[in-house]
Design an enzyme around this catalytic site. Structure first.
Site, PDB file in Angstrom:
ATOM      1  N   ASP A 200       0.859  -1.189   0.000  1.00  0.00           N
ATOM      2  CA  ASP A 200       0.000   0.000   0.000  1.00  0.00           C
ATOM      3  C   ASP A 200       0.894   1.237   0.000  1.00  0.00           C
ATOM      4  OD1 ASP A 200      -3.015   0.860   0.569  1.00  0.00           O
ATOM      5  OD2 ASP A 200      -1.657   2.231   1.638  1.00  0.00           O
ATOM      6  N   GLU A 243      -4.608   2.397  -4.277  1.00  0.00           N
ATOM      7  CA  GLU A 243      -3.148   2.379  -4.197  1.00  0.00           C
ATOM      8  C   GLU A 243      -2.636   1.072  -3.603  1.00  0.00           C
ATOM      9  OE1 GLU A 243      -4.605   4.376  -0.372  1.00  0.00           O
ATOM     10  OE2 GLU A 243      -5.240   4.132  -2.463  1.00  0.00           O
TER      11      GLU A 243
END
Length: 323
Positions: A200, A243
């Site tokens: 992430d 993301e």
């Protein structure tokens, strides 16, 4: 009764008297008529056989008319031989008359079928048509080949669209999860090791808020390129949303996976420092598949490690403690 007797009367003067009963003349006339009769008889037999063998002929009856015409012509020659010794002139005359009638009928029917015969293609026309058809067949084969190539290209494009994340070029969520399910099944079946990483990007929302979504997209593409350079050819990497990324590591224990994750984290940090895009690091959670794992539980354990990495200050790697 008298007419029948006259018709069958063979007492008229035979032709032999005209030939003076000379042996040489008899041999010439009788031999010639017999040979002509035999030849005439062979022709109608062949024509009848042709009509019976070829039921697709449009004008089979005209061949039969020819056969009848030739048969009667042969019969006149046979009677010519008989009349050398016996004068059956009535019979000979009737046969000649029938020969004339069937000849006229055949000629009329020939005129009737003449337009059809004229329209029949010649050998040269058939050869030209064959050449044209061959060329058309060649063009059709080339068109089919081009179409197959185009279909293959289009199919490959559709497959890519169905399995690839449009922005980053990595596997999309559906495909990376499908590959993960296959690798879990293989790992269970072959009792091989399997690890995964959940990645992430840190503070990515701030990049979108401060620099706009276009810069955010560039950041995601830059991160995907950085991750792809580090992973091995046997690994699978995909974007599972926003993301967040997932890397599937077949035949890889947790220790090796953590070492690889550290290289990815360091490479992303260095790449960010050398790039014009806003600073962005990555947090990574690592989990190794165990016998009781399914896809959901394995991802959940890696995700928990990812949150531990976030809680530890980001830009770090955390792994699941071995059970």
């Amino acid at each position: 009764m008298g007419l029948v007797n006259d018709f069958l009367n063979g007492d008229f003067m035979p032709h032999g008297h005209c030939l003076l009963w000379r042996t040489d003349l008899l041999i010439l006339h009788v031999g010639g008529d017999i040979l002509t009769f035999v030849a005439y008889m062979l022709i109608p037999i062949a024509l009848i056989r042709l009509v019976r063998a070829r039921d697709d002929l449009h004008f089979g009856w005209i061949f039969l008319m020819f056969a009848g015409f030739i048969f009667f012509c042969g019969a006149t020659h046979l009677l010519g031989v008989i009349n050398v010794w016996h004068g059956y002139y009535y019979i000979h005359g009737v046969v000649k008359s029938l020969t004339g009638l069937i000849s006229i009928t055949t000629a009329v029917l020939l005129w009737y079928m003449l337009p059809y015969a004229i329209n029949l293609p010649s050998k040269r026309q058939l050869q030209s048509k064959i050449i044209q058809l061959t060329e058309v067949e060649k063009q059709l084969a080339e068109s089919n080949l081009r179409l197959e190539v185009e279909v293959s290209k289009r199919t490959a494009q559709l497959v890519k669209m169905a399995t690839t994340d449009e922005l980053t070029g990595l596997f999309n969520r559906r495909e990376i999860l499908r590959l993960l399910a296959l690798e879990i099944s293989r790992s269970t079946r072959q009792q091989s090791t399997l690890s995964i990483m959940m990645l992430d990007l840190d503070d990515f929302k701030a990049i979108n808020d401060n620099y706009g979504h276009l810069t955010g997209d560039q950041t995601l593409k830059h991160a995907a390129e950085c991750f792809s350079r580090i992973v091995r050819k046997t690994d699978f990497i995909g974007r599972i949303g926003g993301e967040e990324f997932l890397i599937v590591l077949p035949d890889t224990p947790a220790t090796s996976a953590v070492a690889l994750a550290e290289r990815i984290r360091e490479a992303k940090q260095c790449a960010t420092e050398q790039s014009t895009i806003p600073a962005c690091t990555v947090s990574i959670g690592v989990a190794q598949c165990v016998a009781t794992d399914d896809q959901q539980s394995l991802i959940q354990r890696a995700d928990e490690c990812l949150y531990q990495a976030k809680a530890a200050g980001r830009n770090c790697v955390r792994q699941v403690a071995q059970q």
